[in-house]
Design an enzyme around this catalytic site. Structure first.
Site, PDB file in Angstrom:
ATOM      1  N   ARG A   9       0.830  -1.218   0.000  1.00 24.59           N
ATOM      2  CA  ARG A   9       0.000   0.000   0.000  1.00 24.59           C
ATOM      3  C   ARG A   9       0.860   1.262   0.000  1.00 24.59           C
ATOM      4  O   ARG A   9       0.480   2.293  -0.552  1.00 24.59           O
ATOM      5  CB  ARG A   9      -0.981  -0.006   1.172  1.00 24.59           C
ATOM      6  CG  ARG A   9      -0.299   0.010   2.518  1.00 24.59           C
ATOM      7  CD  ARG A   9      -1.289   0.001   3.671  1.00 24.59           C
ATOM      8  NE  ARG A   9      -0.602  -0.232   4.924  1.00 24.59           N
ATOM      9  CZ  ARG A   9      -0.830   0.441   6.037  1.00 24.59           C
ATOM     10  NH1 ARG A   9      -1.745   1.375   6.075  1.00 24.59           N
ATOM     11  NH2 ARG A   9      -0.156   0.169   7.133  1.00 24.59           N
ATOM     12  N   SER A  36      -4.970   5.123   5.537  1.00 18.64           N
ATOM     13  CA  SER A  36      -4.615   3.700   5.538  1.00 18.64           C
ATOM     14  C   SER A  36      -4.301   3.173   4.147  1.00 18.64           C
ATOM     15  O   SER A  36      -3.407   2.357   3.974  1.00 18.64           O
ATOM     16  CB  SER A  36      -5.757   2.870   6.134  1.00 18.64           C
ATOM     17  OG  SER A  36      -5.968   3.237   7.473  1.00 18.64           O
ATOM     18  N   GLU A  57     -18.987   3.100   0.166  1.00 20.42           N
ATOM     19  CA  GLU A  57     -18.239   2.371  -0.865  1.00 20.42           C
ATOM     20  C   GLU A  57     -19.075   2.112  -2.118  1.00 20.42           C
ATOM     21  O   GLU A  57     -18.542   2.103  -3.233  1.00 20.42           O
ATOM     22  CB  GLU A  57     -17.722   1.051  -0.290  1.00 20.42           C
ATOM     23  CG  GLU A  57     -16.729   1.209   0.866  1.00 20.42           C
ATOM     24  CD  GLU A  57     -17.391   1.504   2.211  1.00 20.42           C
ATOM     25  OE1 GLU A  57     -18.639   1.405   2.318  1.00 20.42           O
ATOM     26  OE2 GLU A  57     -16.665   1.835   3.169  1.00 20.42           O
ATOM     27  N   PHE A  82     -14.233  -4.022   2.037  1.00 14.14           N
ATOM     28  CA  PHE A  82     -15.365  -3.142   1.721  1.00 14.14           C
ATOM     29  C   PHE A  82     -15.436  -2.832   0.228  1.00 14.14           C
ATOM     30  O   PHE A  82     -16.527  -2.686  -0.327  1.00 14.14           O
ATOM     31  CB  PHE A  82     -15.272  -1.859   2.547  1.00 14.14           C
ATOM     32  CG  PHE A  82     -15.017  -2.126   4.002  1.00 14.14           C
ATOM     33  CD1 PHE A  82     -15.795  -3.043   4.694  1.00 14.14           C
ATOM     34  CD2 PHE A  82     -13.991  -1.498   4.683  1.00 14.14           C
ATOM     35  CE1 PHE A  82     -15.554  -3.320   6.038  1.00 14.14           C
ATOM     36  CE2 PHE A  82     -13.738  -1.763   6.037  1.00 14.14           C
ATOM     37  CZ  PHE A  82     -14.520  -2.677   6.702  1.00 14.14           C
ATOM     38  N   ASP A 116      -7.274  -5.919  13.783  1.00 21.22           N
ATOM     39  CA  ASP A 116      -8.665  -5.531  13.523  1.00 21.22           C
ATOM     40  C   ASP A 116      -9.589  -6.751  13.431  1.00 21.22           C
ATOM     41  O   ASP A 116     -10.781  -6.649  13.670  1.00 21.22           O
ATOM     42  CB  ASP A 116      -8.778  -4.699  12.234  1.00 21.22           C
ATOM     43  CG  ASP A 116      -8.639  -3.200  12.501  1.00 21.22           C
ATOM     44  OD1 ASP A 116      -8.599  -2.805  13.683  1.00 21.22           O
ATOM     45  OD2 ASP A 116      -8.581  -2.423  11.519  1.00 21.22           O
ATOM     46  N   ARG A 166      -1.523  -4.548   4.164  1.00 24.53           N
ATOM     47  CA  ARG A 166      -1.213  -3.545   5.180  1.00 24.53           C
ATOM     48  C   ARG A 166       0.221  -3.686   5.689  1.00 24.53           C
ATOM     49  O   ARG A 166       0.900  -2.693   5.939  1.00 24.53           O
ATOM     50  CB  ARG A 166      -2.173  -3.733   6.356  1.00 24.53           C
ATOM     51  CG  ARG A 166      -1.791  -2.953   7.599  1.00 24.53           C
ATOM     52  CD  ARG A 166      -2.831  -3.084   8.700  1.00 24.53           C
ATOM     53  NE  ARG A 166      -2.476  -2.251   9.824  1.00 24.53           N
ATOM     54  CZ  ARG A 166      -1.900  -2.714  10.944  1.00 24.53           C
ATOM     55  NH1 ARG A 166      -1.633  -4.000  11.071  1.00 24.53           N
ATOM     56  NH2 ARG A 166      -1.587  -1.894  11.922  1.00 24.53           N
TER      57      ARG A 166
HETATM   58  C1  LIG Z   1     -18.040  -0.402   5.596  1.00 22.98           C
HETATM   59  C2  LIG Z   1     -16.868   0.174   6.295  1.00 22.98           C
HETATM   60  N1  LIG Z   1     -16.107   1.089   5.662  1.00 22.98           N
HETATM   61  C3  LIG Z   1     -15.025   1.596   6.283  1.00 22.98           C
HETATM   62  C4  LIG Z   1     -14.685   1.206   7.541  1.00 22.98           C
HETATM   63  C5  LIG Z   1     -13.433   1.748   8.213  1.00 22.98           C
HETATM   64  N2  LIG Z   1     -13.765   2.662   9.311  1.00 22.98           N
HETATM   65  C6  LIG Z   1     -13.745   2.279  10.596  1.00 22.98           C
HETATM   66  S1  LIG Z   1     -14.209   3.484  11.645  1.00 22.98           S
HETATM   67  C7  LIG Z   1     -14.433   4.595  10.392  1.00 22.98           C
HETATM   68  C8  LIG Z   1     -14.895   5.988  10.696  1.00 22.98           C
HETATM   69  C9  LIG Z   1     -16.146   5.993  11.491  1.00 22.98           C
HETATM   70  O1  LIG Z   1     -16.564   7.279  11.789  1.00 22.98           O
HETATM   71  P1  LIG Z   1     -17.813   7.490  12.753  1.00 22.98           P
HETATM   72  O2  LIG Z   1     -18.949   6.651  12.279  1.00 22.98           O
HETATM   73  O3  LIG Z   1     -18.063   8.938  12.875  1.00 22.98           O
HETATM   74  O4  LIG Z   1     -17.319   6.829  14.108  1.00 22.98           O
HETATM   75  P2  LIG Z   1     -16.715   7.523  15.431  1.00 22.98           P
HETATM   76  O5  LIG Z   1     -16.373   8.931  15.117  1.00 22.98           O
HETATM   77  O6  LIG Z   1     -17.783   7.420  16.439  1.00 22.98           O
HETATM   78  O7  LIG Z   1     -15.521   6.698  15.795  1.00 22.98           O
HETATM   79  C10 LIG Z   1     -14.147   3.978   9.162  1.00 22.98           C
HETATM   80  C11 LIG Z   1     -14.230   4.633   7.854  1.00 22.98           C
HETATM   81  C12 LIG Z   1     -15.506   0.248   8.168  1.00 22.98           C
HETATM   82  N3  LIG Z   1     -15.239  -0.219   9.402  1.00 22.98           N
HETATM   83  N4  LIG Z   1     -16.598  -0.234   7.535  1.00 22.98           N
END
Ligand SMILES: Cc1ncc(C[n+]2csc(CCOP(=O)(O)OP(=O)(O)O)c2C)c(N)n1
Ligand SMILES: [Mg+2]
Lengths: 316, 277
Positions: A9, A36, A57, A82, A116, A166
């Site tokens: 990556r 990432s 996505e 995703f 994860d 990763r």
């Molecule tokens: C379908 C999917 N896309 C991307 C991710 C990667 N990801 C994990 S947390 C996150 C951000 C989440 O933001 P938010 O919903 O505002 O959560 P918080 O601020 O409460 O941590 C992302 C993009 C994921 N877990 N699932």
């Protein structure tokens, strides 16, 4: 050469910037994972050509299709889980069916995602993406090959899937490496067994081949970076030279490299064969290297598989 | 409100926050920001609101909680351990090879986890299914869910929003952890889902907006949600990502990064000094 460890990556992030300088039509899309997937490098260099769609996505894939239909060359990034899982049908019907020029560059494939855990460890993506008509599927083995594949993907027309990881992995290809679409890379010729690897398992195959050599076993090593279209010619030639084949991938043994190689061999030149990969299971949390050995994705497992197919060959 | 009860909740929230920090430090990876922003809400759910019994975590009549934003697993694990679903010592196994406390919640490994989550956008649909099953069974249990504000960018959230209103799931209460941040920055900068209150209202939900760090407001909102008939309830909780640890508060960089030992020490000291409100 094999000392330096770089994540594929990381190489992708750097290659994108080079590509952006060369080609004004290249645009990059991400779904809230630019730190990432390393598309943030491109975002910094060309903010007006970087599109963050948020955590969406499916919308990202459809938007990329529209951009491609309008002459852009979109590189679309998220985690492999995703990108291919959530957006499968958008890829199938709105990208691949119309044969649009969308490059899906997915990171965090396989169990080497690590801590994860299963929800983020894609071990099915090669299988599901490979089954879609018009798709080209690339799994680079190291940073050098990643950069070359990314540059080449921009040159060909049509949908391409590039699978990246990763974890930092050893560099197995030299400075003079030339990427050829659909052409396997022969690392070693052998007479007793052929080890076919893809992604980070190419390095594992090389180490297994060294171990086997110490035990007096001659193993060929073939890197299949293009899983589709697959290089049947080289696989058959090397299967003829050895009479026994082991495949190795950081993916389910159902539908991935092992299946693709089995399809070629079964129809054209059947030999004893064994697939090293994830045995129809979900991943789990843990340190990447611990998981790789727990799931049998290490040189020892490849060596054991090699001895098994050699034994079966002798029984024929 | 009873001052003793508030003090108790305050202590529980402090303990949960301290456990989040300790777990993440030990694991060396994970998500502090969205765990800390949700800590006060989970404290109220697990120590006041929900009808649950750690002795029989699968009792049919129990209330359910779905953590749709599964990356905040540490706050869920900390709350479950504090409530007695499993020993506190287990918390330190988070994210280790073979551990039951996976990086994202696994319902088959951890008592009290109602559904496996981690892929954003999917949990609210599962909560709908549980609430609908409750209606079909004429059961009296209630279903609680928590979604992220970034998570609201997923299309499936809005499919679920439509569904819950259509089926009049008044046994469902969702919290929206409105901390304003996602991984790549401010939600309004990345891909604005605002105005969230108007969207949820337009989708047919009963909407309340509260301070997600005020126990009285959380408690009142939950009481009000119980009175709502024929509609699902959305509680938009304005929160601070990283709440309780000064250097983590409202910093996007603390979304998915574990504190180093010195940082964890400072965080724990700050949490110890935090006064009772
Ligand atoms: C379908 C999917 N896309 C991307 C991710 C990667 N990801 C994990 S947390 C996150 C951000 C989440 O933001 P938010 O919903 O505002 O959560 P918080 O601020 O409460 O941590 C992302 C993009 C994921 N877990 N699932
Ligand atoms: Mg948020």
């Amino acid at each position: 050469m094999r000392m330096e460890k770089i994540a594929t990556r990381e190489a992708y992030g750097k290659a994108l910037v080079k590509l952006g300088e060369k080609n004004q039509d290249v645009v990059v899309l991400d779904a809230d994972l630019s730190k990432s997937t390393k598309t943030e490098e491109f975002a910094k260099a060309f903010p007006e050509r970087f599109i963050n769609v948020g955590i969406a996505e499916q919308n990202m894939m459809g938007t990329a299709a529209g951009l491609a239909a309008s002459g852009k060359i979109p590189f679309v990034s998220s985690f492999a889980m995703f990108a291919t899982g959530r957006a499968f049908e958008q890829i199938r019907n709105t990208v691949a069916y119309p044969e649009l020029n969308v490059k899906i560059a997915a990171s965090h494939a396989g169990i080497s995602v690590g801590e994860d855990g299963a929800s983020h460890q894609s071990v099915e993506d090669i299988s599901i993406i490979r089954s879609i008509p018009n798709m080209t599927v690339i799994v680079p083995s190291d940073a050098v090959e990643t950069e070359a594949a990314v540059m080449a993907a921009a040159e060909i027309k049509g949908p391409v899937y590039i699978r990246m990881g990763r974890m930092a992995v050893p560099t197995v290809n030299g400075e003079d490496y030339r990427f050829q679409w659909g052409k396997g890379v022969v690392f070693r010729e052998g007479t007793d067994v052929l080890l076919v690897g893809t992604g980070l398992m190419v390095d594992v195959c090389l180490r297994a081949a060294e171990g086997l050599q110490q035990e007096g076993i001659s193993a060929g090593v073939l890197n299949i970076h293009t899983i589709k279209p697959i290089d049947g010619e080289t696989i058959i030639r090397m299967a003829k030279a050895t009479g026994a084949v082991v495949t190795a991938e950081e993916h389910s043994i159902i539908g991935g490299l092992g299946s693709a190689v089995a399809e070629v061999l079964c129809e054209s030149y059947p030999v004893p064969m064994k697939r090293v990969g994830i045995n129809d299971a979900f991943g789990e949390s843990g340190k990447p290297m611990e998981l790789l050995s727990k799931f049998g994705l290490d040189p020892q497992s490849v060596m054991a598989a090699a001895k098994d197919v050699i034994r079966r060959k002798k029984q024929l | 409100m009873d001052i003793q009860e508030l003090n108790l909740l305050e202590e529980k929230a402090r303990q949960i926050r301290k456990n989040i920090i300790a777990m993440l430090k030990e694991a060396g990876s994970g998500h502090p920001g969205g765990s800390l922003s949700a800590a006060d809400i989970l404290t109220v759910l697990y120590f006041k609101e929900m009808n649950i019994n750690p002795e029989s975590p699968r009792a049919p009549e129990r209330d359910r909680f779905v953590l749709s934003k599964g990356h905040a697993a540490p706050v869920l694990y900390a709350a479950l351990a504090e409530r007695g679903f499993f020993p506190r010592e287990d918390l330190l196994s988070l994210r280790k090879t073979g551990a039951k406390l996976q990086g994202h919640p696994d319902m088959n490994r951890v008592p009290g986890v109602e559904i496996s989550t981690g892929s954003l956008g999917q949990g609210l649909s599962a909560a709908n299914g549980m609430a609908l099953a409750g209606k079909l069974d004429k059961a009296s249990y209630r279903v609680y869910a928590m979604i992220g504000d970034g998570e609201c960018q997923e299309g499936q959230i809005w499919e679920a929003a439509m569904f819950a209103a259509h089926y009049k799931l008044d046994n469902l209460v969702a919290f929206l952890d409105h901390n304003g941040l996602q991984i790549d920055g401010r939600i309004t900068h990345v891909m604005s889902p605002e105005p969230l209150d108007e969207k949820w209202r337009a989708f047919g939900w009963h909407v309340q907006i509260i301070d997600g760090h005020s126990f009285p407001e959380i408690i009142n909102a939950l009481a009000q949600a119980r009175e709502v008939k024929g509609k699902p309830s959305m509680i938009i909780a304005n929160t601070v990502k990283g709440k309780g640890v000064s250097f983590m508060e409202d910093v996007a960089g603390w979304h998915g990064k574990a504190p180093k030992p010195e940082e964890a020490e400072q965080a724990l000291a700050e949490l110890d000094q935090r006064g009772v409100r």
